[in-house]
Design an enzyme around this catalytic site. Structure first.
Site, short mmCIF file in Angstrom:
data_model
loop_
_atom_site.label_atom_id
_atom_site.label_comp_id
_atom_site.label_asym_id
_atom_site.label_seq_id
_atom_site.Cartn_x
_atom_site.Cartn_y
_atom_site.Cartn_z
CB SER A 1 -0.89 0.03 1.25
OG SER A 1 -1.34 1.35 1.47
CG HIS B 1 -3.93 -1.49 -1.46
ND1 HIS B 1 -5.06 -2.21 -1.73
CD2 HIS B 1 -4.24 -0.63 -0.46
CE1 HIS B 1 -6.03 -1.82 -0.91
NE2 HIS B 1 -5.57 -0.86 -0.13
CG ASP C 1 -5.01 2.67 0.97
OD1 ASP C 1 -3.90 2.38 1.46
OD2 ASP C 1 -5.93 1.86 0.82
CG MET D 1 -8.11 7.49 2.46
SD MET D 1 -7.10 7.51 3.96
CE MET D 1 -6.41 5.85 3.90
CG HIS E 1 -9.29 0.50 -0.23
ND1 HIS E 1 -8.62 0.32 0.99
CD2 HIS E 1 -10.61 0.57 0.05
CE1 HIS E 1 -9.53 0.28 1.96
NE2 HIS E 1 -10.73 0.43 1.42
CG MET F 1 -11.05 3.64 2.37
SD MET F 1 -9.47 3.57 3.21
CE MET F 1 -8.39 3.60 1.78
CG MET G 1 -11.46 -2.19 5.53
SD MET G 1 -9.95 -1.88 4.60
CE MET G 1 -9.03 -0.88 5.79
CG PHE H 1 -5.04 7.50 9.87
CD1 PHE H 1 -6.33 7.52 10.39
CD2 PHE H 1 -4.47 8.70 9.45
CE1 PHE H 1 -7.05 8.71 10.52
CE2 PHE H 1 -5.17 9.90 9.57
CZ PHE H 1 -6.46 9.90 10.10
N GLY I 1 -0.20 2.03 9.42
CA GLY I 1 0.56 1.84 10.65
C GLY I 1 -0.26 1.51 11.88
CG ASP J 1 -6.23 -2.65 3.28
OD1 ASP J 1 -6.88 -1.88 2.54
OD2 ASP J 1 -5.14 -2.35 3.79
N GLY J 2 -4.73 -4.03 6.46
CA GLY J 2 -4.61 -3.24 7.70
C GLY J 2 -3.82 -3.97 8.76
N GLY J 3 -2.62 -3.46 9.06
CA GLY J 3 -1.81 -4.03 10.14
C GLY J 3 -1.19 -5.37 9.80
N GLY K 1 1.29 -1.76 4.18
CA GLY K 1 1.87 -0.44 3.94
C GLY K 1 3.06 -0.22 4.85
#
Ligand code: DX5
Ligand code: ZN
Length: 238
Positions: free
Chosen positions: A18, A43, A45, A47, A76, A78, A147, A153, A155, A185-187, A207
């Site tokens: 990402s 990827h 993002d 937003m 993606h 958002m 998600m 965000f 991190g 997606d995420g962490g 990411g």
């Protein structure tokens, strides 16, 4: 049934770095690095500061990325009412385009439109949205994006309940007769990659784990290796 998201290489897992955590002043350099590291997808993002409390990039930057990236762009959205901008992002070069079920009032029509333009259509669900929200659309999707953080965000910490969510989404897709892959997606990092793959994810977005590393190419390879190690480990166990 049309083929689904671009096919995985190697052990069936795709790595989608990402760029949210990349250096926005050096996107060409950072994208080249993760592609050297074997990234399957890029990827991106998007937003709008309304659907999520952050603002990132629009179609113009996706067009610029399309000029330098060699891998398919996994965009993606958002954003509120994503149907307003679907065509702009497809024209800008998105190969995969995902919209949030929480933001898209006419999801069936939007998914059909994305596919009618030859791109892969995905539905995204937030951590508090049940897998059942996908039941009526499951047979029409090329992929599902789950998600594992609250969007907005990079991190953030992986939400552990996401493992059960992955299994539930796989069950919804299987019951609809869909082989569509599940993207997480995420962490995501090398530590939790084995668990998310075992729970049903085959496209891993990362990411911070990749772009905070001194060598994003090596970090991309390490993330894929973590999944492969899982597959090997499981094989020896069975
Ligand atoms: C969050 C984005 C994610 C994020 C992932 O709203 O959708 O794609 O960039 O970044 P990490 O891997 O840092 O959680
Ligand atoms: Zn994302």
């Amino acid at each position: 049934m049309t083929d689904r998201a671009p096919g995985p290489r190697g052990n069936g897992v795709q790595i989608a770095p990402s760029i949210l955590s990349a250096d926005f002043a050096e996107l060409g350099r950072d994208i080249a690095a993760v592609e050297r590291g074997g990234a399957d997808l890029i990827h991106i993002d998007v937003m709008d500061g309304h659907f999520v409390p952050n603002i990132t990039i629009g179609p113009a930057v996706v067009r610029a990325i399309k000029r330098v990236a060699t891998r398919p762009l996994d965009v993606h959205l958002m954003i509120e009412q994503p149907e307003r901008y679907v065509d702009d992002f497809l024209t800008a070069g998105a190969s995969m385009l995902s919209v949030h079920v929480e933001a898209c009032r006419h999801l069936h029509r939007t998914i059909a439109h994305i596919r009618s333009r030859g791109a892969k259509a995905g539905a995204v669900i937030n951590p508090s949205t049940p897998a059942a929200a996908l039941e009526a659309i499951a047979a029409d999707l090329d992929f599902v994006l789950v998600m594992s953080v609250n969007p907005g965000f990079g991190g953030q910490e992986f939400i552990p309940q996401s493992l059960d969510k992955l299994r539930r989404v796989r069950d919804v897709l299987d019951r609809a007769g869909s082989h569509a892959p599940i993207e997480i997606d995420g962490g995501i990092d090398a530590r939790n990659a084995p668990a998310v793959v075992a729970a049903g994810a085959s496209i891993l977005v990362a990411g911070h784990a990749i772009f905070s590393a001194a060598d994003p190419a090596a970090a991309t390879r390490a993330l894929r290796a973590a999944c492969t190690a899982t597959a090997t480990h499981d094989r020896h166990q069975s």
